[in-house]
Design a protein around this motif. Sequence first.
Motif, PDB file in Angstrom:
ATOM      1  N   PRO A   1     -39.148  -9.700 -52.904  1.00 38.28           N
ATOM      2  CA  PRO A   1     -38.005  -8.793 -52.752  1.00 38.28           C
ATOM      3  C   PRO A   1     -38.454  -7.379 -52.435  1.00 38.28           C
ATOM      4  O   PRO A   1     -39.645  -7.049 -52.559  1.00 38.28           O
ATOM      5  CB  PRO A   1     -37.337  -8.848 -54.135  1.00 38.28           C
ATOM      6  N   THR A   2     -37.531  -6.560 -52.024  1.00 34.87           N
ATOM      7  CA  THR A   2     -37.799  -5.126 -51.910  1.00 34.87           C
ATOM      8  C   THR A   2     -37.873  -4.565 -53.325  1.00 34.87           C
ATOM      9  O   THR A   2     -36.952  -4.776 -54.121  1.00 34.87           O
ATOM     10  CB  THR A   2     -36.683  -4.421 -51.124  1.00 34.87           C
ATOM     11  N   ARG A   3     -38.948  -3.866 -53.659  1.00 34.06           N
ATOM     12  CA  ARG A   3     -39.165  -3.388 -55.028  1.00 34.06           C
ATOM     13  C   ARG A   3     -38.817  -1.911 -55.160  1.00 34.06           C
ATOM     14  O   ARG A   3     -39.237  -1.088 -54.349  1.00 34.06           O
ATOM     15  CB  ARG A   3     -40.621  -3.609 -55.436  1.00 34.06           C
ATOM     16  N   PHE A   4     -38.067  -1.615 -56.187  1.00 32.68           N
ATOM     17  CA  PHE A   4     -37.671  -0.239 -56.518  1.00 32.68           C
ATOM     18  C   PHE A   4     -38.020  -0.040 -57.995  1.00 32.68           C
ATOM     19  O   PHE A   4     -37.206  -0.297 -58.864  1.00 32.68           O
ATOM     20  CB  PHE A   4     -36.167  -0.083 -56.251  1.00 32.68           C
ATOM     21  N   TYR A   5     -39.255   0.407 -58.251  1.00 30.41           N
ATOM     22  CA  TYR A   5     -39.769   0.504 -59.615  1.00 30.41           C
ATOM     23  C   TYR A   5     -39.815   1.966 -60.060  1.00 30.41           C
ATOM     24  O   TYR A   5     -40.369   2.822 -59.348  1.00 30.41           O
ATOM     25  CB  TYR A   5     -41.174  -0.085 -59.708  1.00 30.41           C
ATOM     26  N   GLN A   6     -39.233   2.237 -61.218  1.00 30.65           N
ATOM     27  CA  GLN A   6     -39.231   3.589 -61.770  1.00 30.65           C
ATOM     28  C   GLN A   6     -40.098   3.648 -63.021  1.00 30.65           C
ATOM     29  O   GLN A   6     -39.867   2.903 -63.984  1.00 30.65           O
ATOM     30  CB  GLN A   6     -37.806   4.042 -62.092  1.00 30.65           C
ATOM     31  N   PHE A   7     -41.083   4.523 -62.997  1.00 27.16           N
ATOM     32  CA  PHE A   7     -41.950   4.758 -64.146  1.00 27.16           C
ATOM     33  C   PHE A   7     -41.615   6.124 -64.749  1.00 27.16           C
ATOM     34  O   PHE A   7     -40.771   6.859 -64.227  1.00 27.16           O
ATOM     35  CB  PHE A   7     -43.417   4.699 -63.720  1.00 27.16           C
ATOM     36  N   THR A   8     -42.294   6.474 -65.830  1.00 29.03           N
ATOM     37  CA  THR A   8     -42.013   7.737 -66.502  1.00 29.03           C
ATOM     38  C   THR A   8     -42.273   8.928 -65.592  1.00 29.03           C
ATOM     39  O   THR A   8     -41.538   9.922 -65.632  1.00 29.03           O
ATOM     40  CB  THR A   8     -42.868   7.862 -67.779  1.00 29.03           C
ATOM     41  N   ASP A   9     -43.303   8.832 -64.758  1.00 28.18           N
ATOM     42  CA  ASP A   9     -43.713   9.984 -63.958  1.00 28.18           C
ATOM     43  C   ASP A   9     -43.500   9.813 -62.454  1.00 28.18           C
ATOM     44  O   ASP A   9     -43.795  10.724 -61.689  1.00 28.18           O
ATOM     45  CB  ASP A   9     -45.193  10.294 -64.209  1.00 28.18           C
ATOM     46  N   ARG A  10     -42.979   8.655 -62.007  1.00 32.21           N
ATOM     47  CA  ARG A  10     -42.887   8.422 -60.562  1.00 32.21           C
ATOM     48  C   ARG A  10     -41.955   7.252 -60.252  1.00 32.21           C
ATOM     49  O   ARG A  10     -41.556   6.496 -61.155  1.00 32.21           O
ATOM     50  CB  ARG A  10     -44.275   8.113 -59.984  1.00 32.21           C
ATOM     51  N   ILE A  11     -41.651   7.112 -58.974  1.00 32.17           N
ATOM     52  CA  ILE A  11     -40.917   5.958 -58.453  1.00 32.17           C
ATOM     53  C   ILE A  11     -41.760   5.333 -57.350  1.00 32.17           C
ATOM     54  O   ILE A  11     -42.314   6.040 -56.499  1.00 32.17           O
ATOM     55  CB  ILE A  11     -39.540   6.368 -57.910  1.00 32.17           C
ATOM     56  N   GLU A  12     -41.875   4.011 -57.376  1.00 27.69           N
ATOM     57  CA  GLU A  12     -42.595   3.284 -56.337  1.00 27.69           C
ATOM     58  C   GLU A  12     -41.605   2.378 -55.600  1.00 27.69           C
ATOM     59  O   GLU A  12     -40.908   1.585 -56.221  1.00 27.69           O
ATOM     60  CB  GLU A  12     -43.721   2.431 -56.941  1.00 27.69           C
ATOM     61  N   ILE A  13     -41.550   2.509 -54.279  1.00 20.92           N
ATOM     62  CA  ILE A  13     -40.694   1.668 -53.449  1.00 20.92           C
ATOM     63  C   ILE A  13     -41.599   0.875 -52.509  1.00 20.92           C
ATOM     64  O   ILE A  13     -42.373   1.458 -51.748  1.00 20.92           O
ATOM     65  CB  ILE A  13     -39.700   2.517 -52.646  1.00 20.92           C
ATOM     66  N   MET A  14     -41.513  -0.429 -52.577  1.00 27.72           N
ATOM     67  CA  MET A  14     -42.378  -1.291 -51.770  1.00 27.72           C
ATOM     68  C   MET A  14     -41.559  -2.371 -51.099  1.00 27.72           C
ATOM     69  O   MET A  14     -40.694  -2.995 -51.723  1.00 27.72           O
ATOM     70  CB  MET A  14     -43.468  -1.940 -52.622  1.00 27.72           C
ATOM     71  N   ASN A  15     -41.821  -2.576 -49.816  1.00 28.58           N
ATOM     72  CA  ASN A  15     -41.161  -3.664 -49.095  1.00 28.58           C
ATOM     73  C   ASN A  15     -42.206  -4.536 -48.415  1.00 28.58           C
ATOM     74  O   ASN A  15     -43.242  -4.037 -47.971  1.00 28.58           O
ATOM     75  CB  ASN A  15     -40.183  -3.116 -48.050  1.00 28.58           C
ATOM     76  N   PRO A  16     -41.957  -5.844 -48.342  1.00 26.39           N
ATOM     77  CA  PRO A  16     -42.895  -6.723 -47.629  1.00 26.39           C
ATOM     78  C   PRO A  16     -42.887  -6.420 -46.147  1.00 26.39           C
ATOM     79  O   PRO A  16     -41.843  -6.116 -45.564  1.00 26.39           O
ATOM     80  CB  PRO A  16     -42.346  -8.123 -47.916  1.00 26.39           C
ATOM     81  N   GLY A  17     -44.075  -6.477 -45.545  1.00 24.49           N
ATOM     82  CA  GLY A  17     -44.205  -6.153 -44.129  1.00 24.49           C
ATOM     83  C   GLY A  17     -44.730  -4.743 -43.959  1.00 24.49           C
ATOM     84  O   GLY A  17     -44.080  -3.783 -44.351  1.00 24.49           O
ATOM     85  N   GLY A  18     -45.930  -4.622 -43.422  1.00 24.80           N
ATOM     86  CA  GLY A  18     -46.515  -3.300 -43.205  1.00 24.80           C
ATOM     87  C   GLY A  18     -45.943  -2.637 -41.968  1.00 24.80           C
ATOM     88  O   GLY A  18     -44.856  -2.994 -41.494  1.00 24.80           O
ATOM     89  N   LEU A  19     -46.671  -1.658 -41.430  1.00 25.14           N
ATOM     90  CA  LEU A  19     -46.227  -0.999 -40.202  1.00 25.14           C
ATOM     91  C   LEU A  19     -46.108  -2.030 -39.081  1.00 25.14           C
ATOM     92  O   LEU A  19     -46.892  -2.967 -38.985  1.00 25.14           O
ATOM     93  CB  LEU A  19     -47.210   0.102 -39.807  1.00 25.14           C
ATOM     94  N   TYR A  20     -45.122  -1.841 -38.223  1.00 21.10           N
ATOM     95  CA  TYR A  20     -44.800  -2.864 -37.223  1.00 21.10           C
ATOM     96  C   TYR A  20     -44.913  -2.307 -35.802  1.00 21.10           C
ATOM     97  O   TYR A  20     -44.595  -1.146 -35.546  1.00 21.10           O
ATOM     98  CB  TYR A  20     -43.376  -3.370 -37.457  1.00 21.10           C
TER      99      TYR A  20
END
Length: 343
Positions: A219-238
């Motif tokens: 899935p598209t990941r939307f992870y929130q930590f105490t000090d940051r947010i990480e957004i990751m999607n499958p598939g690199g630069l196209y």
Amino acid sequence: TCERYELDGGDLLIVEVQPSFSTPVRYRGRTFIRIGPRRDIATIDEERILSEKRMSNMATFDASPCYNAKINDIYLDIIKNEYIPKAVDTEELEKDTRNIEQQMASLGLYDIEHNCPTNACIVLFGKNPKQFLYGAYLQYVRFIGLDKGAEIDDDKPFYECLAKMMPKLEAFIDYGVVKTSPVAISTLREKNQSNYPKDALRELVLNACMHRDYQANMPTRFYQFTDRIEIMNPGGLYGNARPENFPKINDYRNPIIAEAMKVLGYVNMFNRGVNQVLSILQDNGNPEAIFNLNLITAFEVVVETSSDKNFLLRFNNDKKDDVEQEKGLSQTLKGTKSNVNIE
């Protein structure tokens, strides 16, 4: 893509237009064609030929038919009442006597030959996209800590199609992720500051959903930590996008989905998103976003939370610039006054 260069002799604007893999291409709801010396608006039959040409090339996954899906698996009312009126010129739509399947085919949403919606249609308007494309959803997780081993405070998956997900996701970012509080900037003055600017998060999440690889099960990941947010999607630069030219050059893994999101008003497709994000983050006092381009099969962006120190530094710099501008204006006025007295 548009690039502006400042040269000694003046400003130079370079506009590069790549041919579309997803025809027909509409401009302000109409399809324009050129056959020999003739330039005109495409007729219904000419649009059909263009649609058949696209299907024969089948350049992208989102243009491919979703073989197991049927017309009942999509929100037909949203397509009829909300999408098509925005995608097609009103005058042209009034003349259109085609059935809904043929209209959808002209927009890349239906495969006439196989009598089924395309993958783009399922992602955009499907009643249950995950039934056909297992990774077609967004996973939000909030961790109480600095890594994935920390305790989970909240977990919210967004399973709906993009047409229904985006409004809910925007509201969730506004009220569930972004926190605003007053910050003292002087003895008697305060200014509101957010942990994350909502417009920047919105742009990054939209890009992740638009550019991701929908053939992947992640899935598209939307992870929130105490000090940051990480957004990751499958598939690199196209395509033409490479680590050495990012973000100046962009390309579209899912051109039909990208065009639909533009029609619905979520993106502009001007290749300005990343630069806007960086500017918005700077204005809010956040450190510069970190783009991880080395994952090959995934694309990740990390946004750190804003700090009072960064915000105050930005405010003080703006205040310093204002003072310098006032000094310059004062000196200019003084010089003008002197010239008047001399005359």
